[in-house]
Enzyme design. Structure first.
Site, PDB file in Angstrom:
ATOM      1  N   CYS A  96       0.815  -1.222   0.000  1.00  0.00           N
ATOM      2  CA  CYS A  96       0.000   0.000   0.000  1.00  0.00           C
ATOM      3  C   CYS A  96       0.847   1.270   0.000  1.00  0.00           C
ATOM      4  O   CYS A  96       1.038   1.916   1.040  1.00  0.00           O
ATOM      5  CB  CYS A  96      -0.982   0.046   1.158  1.00  0.00           C
ATOM      6  SG  CYS A  96      -2.205   1.356   0.863  1.00  0.00           S
ATOM      7  N   CYS A 137      -5.838   2.120  -4.414  1.00  0.00           N
ATOM      8  CA  CYS A 137      -5.382   2.736  -3.171  1.00  0.00           C
ATOM      9  C   CYS A 137      -6.374   3.822  -2.769  1.00  0.00           C
ATOM     10  O   CYS A 137      -6.420   4.878  -3.412  1.00  0.00           O
ATOM     11  CB  CYS A 137      -3.988   3.327  -3.387  1.00  0.00           C
ATOM     12  SG  CYS A 137      -3.306   3.972  -1.866  1.00  0.00           S
TER      13      CYS A 137
HETATM   14  C1  LIG Z   1      -1.091   0.280   6.965  1.00  0.00           C
HETATM   15  C2  LIG Z   1      -1.565  -0.510   5.776  1.00  0.00           C
HETATM   16  C3  LIG Z   1      -2.537   0.030   4.960  1.00  0.00           C
HETATM   17  C4  LIG Z   1      -2.985  -0.676   3.862  1.00  0.00           C
HETATM   18  N1  LIG Z   1      -3.977  -0.125   3.102  1.00  0.00           N
HETATM   19  C5  LIG Z   1      -4.488  -0.829   2.074  1.00  0.00           C
HETATM   20  C6  LIG Z   1      -5.604  -0.314   1.345  1.00  0.00           C
HETATM   21  O1  LIG Z   1      -6.125   0.765   1.637  1.00  0.00           O
HETATM   22  N2  LIG Z   1      -6.088  -1.053   0.321  1.00  0.00           N
HETATM   23  C7  LIG Z   1      -5.547  -2.265  -0.007  1.00  0.00           C
HETATM   24  O2  LIG Z   1      -6.055  -2.899  -0.922  1.00  0.00           O
HETATM   25  N3  LIG Z   1      -4.474  -2.771   0.655  1.00  0.00           N
HETATM   26  C8  LIG Z   1      -3.937  -2.087   1.690  1.00  0.00           C
HETATM   27  N4  LIG Z   1      -2.881  -2.608   2.405  1.00  0.00           N
HETATM   28  C9  LIG Z   1      -2.118  -3.762   1.866  1.00  0.00           C
HETATM   29  C10 LIG Z   1      -2.747  -5.115   2.138  1.00  0.00           C
HETATM   30  O3  LIG Z   1      -3.039  -5.274   3.498  1.00  0.00           O
HETATM   31  C11 LIG Z   1      -1.791  -6.212   1.678  1.00  0.00           C
HETATM   32  O4  LIG Z   1      -1.374  -5.942   0.365  1.00  0.00           O
HETATM   33  C12 LIG Z   1      -2.464  -7.574   1.719  1.00  0.00           C
HETATM   34  O5  LIG Z   1      -2.745  -7.914   3.048  1.00  0.00           O
HETATM   35  C13 LIG Z   1      -1.576  -8.626   1.061  1.00  0.00           C
HETATM   36  O6  LIG Z   1      -2.091  -9.907   1.271  1.00  0.00           O
HETATM   37  P1  LIG Z   1      -1.097 -11.177   1.350  1.00  0.00           P
HETATM   38  O7  LIG Z   1      -1.964 -12.347   1.604  1.00  0.00           O
HETATM   39  O8  LIG Z   1      -0.186 -11.168   0.191  1.00  0.00           O
HETATM   40  O9  LIG Z   1      -0.190 -10.883   2.626  1.00  0.00           O
HETATM   41  P2  LIG Z   1      -0.659 -10.837   4.139  1.00  0.00           P
HETATM   42  O10 LIG Z   1      -2.084 -10.431   4.216  1.00  0.00           O
HETATM   43  O11 LIG Z   1       0.354 -10.015   4.852  1.00  0.00           O
HETATM   44  O12 LIG Z   1      -0.585 -12.351   4.622  1.00  0.00           O
HETATM   45  C14 LIG Z   1       0.605 -13.100   4.637  1.00  0.00           C
HETATM   46  C15 LIG Z   1       0.368 -14.306   5.539  1.00  0.00           C
HETATM   47  O13 LIG Z   1       1.446 -15.221   5.398  1.00  0.00           O
HETATM   48  C16 LIG Z   1       1.759 -15.733   6.676  1.00  0.00           C
HETATM   49  N5  LIG Z   1       3.135 -16.218   6.689  1.00  0.00           N
HETATM   50  C17 LIG Z   1       4.272 -15.506   6.787  1.00  0.00           C
HETATM   51  N6  LIG Z   1       5.330 -16.324   6.809  1.00  0.00           N
HETATM   52  C18 LIG Z   1       4.848 -17.589   6.701  1.00  0.00           C
HETATM   53  C19 LIG Z   1       5.452 -18.873   6.661  1.00  0.00           C
HETATM   54  N7  LIG Z   1       6.770 -19.035   6.743  1.00  0.00           N
HETATM   55  N8  LIG Z   1       4.654 -19.954   6.541  1.00  0.00           N
HETATM   56  C20 LIG Z   1       3.315 -19.818   6.455  1.00  0.00           C
HETATM   57  N9  LIG Z   1       2.690 -18.621   6.501  1.00  0.00           N
HETATM   58  C21 LIG Z   1       3.452 -17.523   6.615  1.00  0.00           C
HETATM   59  C22 LIG Z   1       1.534 -14.554   7.612  1.00  0.00           C
HETATM   60  O14 LIG Z   1       1.347 -14.982   8.951  1.00  0.00           O
HETATM   61  C23 LIG Z   1       0.290 -13.927   7.015  1.00  0.00           C
HETATM   62  O15 LIG Z   1      -0.892 -14.437   7.582  1.00  0.00           O
HETATM   63  C24 LIG Z   1      -2.435  -1.947   3.547  1.00  0.00           C
HETATM   64  C25 LIG Z   1      -1.471  -2.506   4.393  1.00  0.00           C
HETATM   65  C26 LIG Z   1      -1.046  -1.806   5.501  1.00  0.00           C
HETATM   66  C27 LIG Z   1      -0.021  -2.431   6.424  1.00  0.00           C
END
Ligand SMILES: Cc1cc2nc3c(=O)[nH]c(=O)nc-3n(C[C@H](O)[C@H](O)[C@H](O)COP(=O)(O)OP(=O)(O)OC[C@H]3O[C@@H](n4cnc5c(N)ncnc54)[C@H](O)[C@@H]3O)c2cc1C
Length: 448
Positions: A199, A376
């Site tokens: 983000c 965003c």
């Molecule tokens: C402050 C902030 C504001 C944001 N604002 C927005 C917004 O307005 N709009 C938007 O669309 N997005 C926003 N985002 C971004 C969004 O939250 C992320 O892009 C999204 O969560 C990505 O999803 P993901 O599943 O790739 O990663 P995540 O949701 O981070 O999940 C990753 C998962 O993998 C797990 N994991 C890590 N290591 C291992 C391992 N070795 N083995 C097994 N599991 C593991 C973790 O525990 C976690 O549960 C924001 C993020 C933040 C921090």
């Protein structure tokens, strides 16, 4: 492995009472998983139970049926991270941003409650921290990215001091609003690091909310607010960058481009930045600082055969299929997809991945192509938001037939009230694949 070998594990949620599982009344929940140390085969193994892992788990769990899909995820809590902007800004509570992992884990998948520790894609094998060895026919890697606070000298220790916050971590997000509330004037600094981040709008959204809070509380005229960013622009998409640069000028928010935070000295309340063009070190005194940490691929990925040169999972940017291992896909923040890393992007990728992996399972070629859609919601004050949506070419790809570059109250409601519901009940249930269909419908099928 016979299904009788599966066992029911009871997990205590006592340390996480605020996010305790709602599906059972007692202080415990249960999930079916192989015993630690067991060897187990799944048709589909998903690593990571964040936005990307759970949404794909829901879709493929329904398709393939119980016992055929597992999610490897060590955390007991699942966070809706986009809400942390509003938590740091004092608009929502931290508790509203999370749910017990047990409550979002699809009933059709087996939850391996451990971390992946090794990828061995040549053997179709994932080794887990509890000794479980999972072999698979297909793998989805969705383990997010790694926050690298420790790359800045003085962190994370500086978070023990007042006036230092960061919306990017569950540990520090509540410190942000405390710092904003306690600020009575002086220098307030908001940083953006010299790496890709999730983000990319979040580092400045919190500045707009803080500015608004201080204006409402008669502190603003005693505040010097600066946005110190490693980037040469305020936002990557020209249309929105021009609007935001003007907004900052109008609200007297000073943007210092190419300023990269390298050190925090909390007892002196000083932050040291390196100017990325000149190499000069510049010290800024602060009374409040919001830090966006450097981010990068998880170490585990970097050392795995799945990684590209940087460490992200090396996938085709259109099909999401791994470029060397055709039975491996990746989505979300850990993938090499060259778009802005957001939950909105995850949603759009989810539909593409489902179609393409399903095709591979049926021995067909992947047909669907991801255009890089990401979004965003740029909160500009409490009650106002610019909804940026764009593609790989950094061209606007807006859903609504209005100019989304304008600050709007409707977009605020979308961000604050509609999107969280869409996340919990749409995306995580595998029923929301982004607004592409609605965008086309609103343009009567014309346009992208
Ligand atoms: C402050 C902030 C504001 C944001 N604002 C927005 C917004 O307005 N709009 C938007 O669309 N997005 C926003 N985002 C971004 C969004 O939250 C992320 O892009 C999204 O969560 C990505 O999803 P993901 O599943 O790739 O990663 P995540 O949701 O981070 O999940 C990753 C998962 O993998 C797990 N994991 C890590 N290591 C291992 C391992 N070795 N083995 C097994 N599991 C593991 C973790 O525990 C976690 O549960 C924001 C993020 C933040 C921090």
């Amino acid at each position: 492995m016979a299904s009788s070998a599966l066992r029911t594990v009871v997990v205590s949620t006592r340390p996480l009472l605020q996010f305790r599982a709602a599906t059972v009344g007692a202080l415990q929940f249960s999930t079916t998983t192989p015993a630690a140390g067991e060897k187990k085969h799944y048709k589909l193994c998903i690593v990571g139970g964040g936005a990307a892992g759970i949404s794909n788990g829901s879709k493929f769990g329904r398709k393939l049926g119980k016992g055929n899909v597992c999610i490897v995820e060590p955390s007991e809590v699942h966070y809706y991270q986009p809400m942390w902007t509003l938590v740091g800004g004092g608009v929502k509570s931290f508790t509203q941003s999370g749910k017990a992992m047990a409550d979002v884990m699809p009933l059709t998948v087996d939850w391996i409650k451990a971390g992946a520790e090794e990828f061995s894609p040549d053997n179709n094998l994932v080794r887990c921290s509890d000794g479980t060895e999972i072999t698979y026919d297909y793998l989805i890697v969705a383990m997010g990215l790694s926050l690298q606070y420790e790359k800045i000298k003085g962190l994370p220790e500086a978070f023990q001091y007042d006036g230092v916050g960061s919306n990017f971590s569950a540990k520090y997000v509540e410190k942000t609003f405390r710092a904003i509330q306690n600020f009575k004037g002086g220098n307030a600094i908001f940083t953006f690091p010299n790496t890709p981040i999730k983000c990319a709008g979040a580092p400045q959204k919190i500045m707009y909310l803080a500015d608004d809070f201080w204006t409402r509380n008669n502190v603003r005229d005693k505040a010097n607010i600066s946005y110190n960013t490693a980037l040469p622009v305020v936002f990557g998409v020209k249309k929105y960058a021009e609007i935001l640069a003007k907004l900052c000028e109008r609200r007297n928010l000073k943007i210092n481009y190419r300023h990269n935070l390298v050190e925090v000295i909390p007892d002196k309340k000083e932050a040291v930045f390196e100017h990325l063009d000149t190499g000069e070190k510049i010290t800024f005194p602060y009374d409040m600082i919001h830090i966006t940490p450097p981010m990068g691929p998880p170490e585990l990925l970097k050392k795995s055969p799945l990684a590209d040169a940087v460490g992200w999972v090396d996938v085709d940017k259109q099909t999401l299929q791994h470029v060397r291992y055709p039975n491996v896909f990746s989505t979300g923040d850990c993938s090499s997809l060259p778009t802005s890393k957001t939950a909105a992007a995850v949603a759009a990728q989810c539909g593409i991945l489902y179609n393409n992996l399903s095709a591979i399972m049926d021995s067909q070629e992947p047909q669907k192509k991801y255009d890089g859609y990401t979004s965003c919601p740029l909160v500009t004050r409490k009650g106002k938001c610019i909804l940026a949506e764009f593609d790989y070419d950094l061209q606007p790809l807006e859903t609504f037939p209005v100019d989304q570059g304008k600050e709007r109250r409707t977009m605020w409601h979308l961000k604050a009230n509609v999107m969280p519901e869409l996340y919990w009940t749409g995306l995580l249930k595998g029923r929301w694949s982004g607004p592409g269909f609605y965008r086309k419908a609103m343009r009567l099928g014309m346009g992208k």
